[in-house]
Enzyme design. Structure first.
Site, PDB file in Angstrom:
ATOM      1  N   SER A 105       0.860  -1.179   0.000  1.00  0.00           N
ATOM      2  CA  SER A 105       0.000   0.000   0.000  1.00  0.00           C
ATOM      3  C   SER A 105       0.892   1.224   0.000  1.00  0.00           C
ATOM      4  CB  SER A 105      -0.890  -0.001   1.247  1.00  0.00           C
ATOM      5  OG  SER A 105      -1.532   1.253   1.424  1.00  0.00           O
ATOM      6  N   TYR A 140      -2.478  -0.586  10.369  1.00  0.00           N
ATOM      7  CA  TYR A 140      -2.301  -0.986   8.977  1.00  0.00           C
ATOM      8  C   TYR A 140      -0.980  -0.459   8.423  1.00  0.00           C
ATOM      9  CZ  TYR A 140      -3.464  -1.571   4.010  1.00  0.00           C
ATOM     10  OH  TYR A 140      -3.453  -1.934   2.689  1.00  0.00           O
TER      11      TYR A 140
END
Length: 277
Positions: A135, A148
């Site tokens: 990501s 995350y």
């Protein structure tokens, strides 16, 4: 005749994984796709995909998938696409250690275990491609996404180290770093914030109410959000070019974030990130 190439993908019940599994099948690959829930197998099987159950938090399911793959292919695999993950929202001070550990079990430790079991099969045949779907939050931080972000920062470091260690083995390793992609990711994040965070009891209660509007779709939607086909476009490069790059950025926000991090002084960059929704 060219032998059909074999790939294993995870997180294929919807979104990026489901799209890539079907696109790879269309492009001539033999596709093994994993999901966590029994009810998600049928849709993939109906499209000629060999669907299997895998939960990154349950090592026995990882071993079972690899055993099935070996049995059906004679120990052969050409590519692995680690994709299954979720994002746990919440301020860092509101994350219990158990919640953080759960995030890492799915997004980091499970990926590592599967990759370790696949590498010997690739070494046996002297070639392979490992692609991890990270990501942009593995490269730049974002408020209220600490769990995350931490899991993806860890994944970035481990993956690039693996890439260096596998140099000259015939096994190539790459990372895909998407920004906003239209998937069920935000819906899953909404469930996780409600499950694990004391929303009204936190000093961040006002901010959480704003975050919830963003996650449930009632707030503003990113105009830069792309479909999962944007990820497949770069996955094809990582799987097919002779010398795949270590990093493949997807979406304008991801590319802008990396560029600004390189150009701006650290204090200015983090102040800028602080103001982002």
């Amino acid at each position: 005749m060219t032998e059909q190439r074999i790939i294993l993908l995870t997180g294929c019940s919807s979104g990026i994984g489901a799209h890539c599994a079907r696109a790879l099948k269309t492009d001539g690959w033999r596709v093994f796709a994993t999901v966590r829930r029994q009810e998600d197998l049928a849709a993939l099987e109906a499209d000629g995909i060999e669907a299997l159950l895998l939960d990154y938090t349950r090592p026995e399911t990882i071993s079972a998938v690899v055993a099935t793959l070996r049995e059906r292919t004679g120990d052969h695999i050409d590519a692995l696409f680690n994709n299954g993950a979720y994002g746990q929202p919440g301020a860092v001070e509101d994350l219990t250690t158990d919640v953080l550990r759960e995030q890492f079990e799915t997004n980091f430790f499970g990926w590592h275990e599967l990759t370790r079991q696949i590498i010997p099969l690739m070494r046996k045949h002297g070639h392979g491609r490992i692609v991890n779907c990270s990501s942009i939050l593995g490269l730049v931080p974002y408020r209220f996404r600490g769990a995350y972000t931490a899991s993806k920062f860890a994944l970035e470091g481990l993956t690039i180290t693996l890439r260096m260690e596998l140099q000259d083995s015939g096994i190539h390793v790459s990372l895909i770093e998407p920004g906003p992609i239209a998937t069920r990711f935000t819906a899953n994040a909404l469930a996780k914030i409600n499950e694990h965070i004391d929303l009204e009891g936190s000093v961040h209660a006002v901010e959480y109410r704003r975050q919830l509007r963003r996650l449930d779709g009632s707030g503003p939607i990113s105009k830069h959000k792309l479909g999962p086909e944007a990820v497949y476009d770069v996955l094809k490069l990582a799987l097919n070019v002779k010398n795949p790059r270590p990093h493949y950025l997807v979406t304008t926000p991801a590319k802008q974030g990396v560029l600004l991090k390189r150009l701006l002084p650290a204090n200015l960059f983090y102040r800028l990130m602080r103001r982002l929704d």
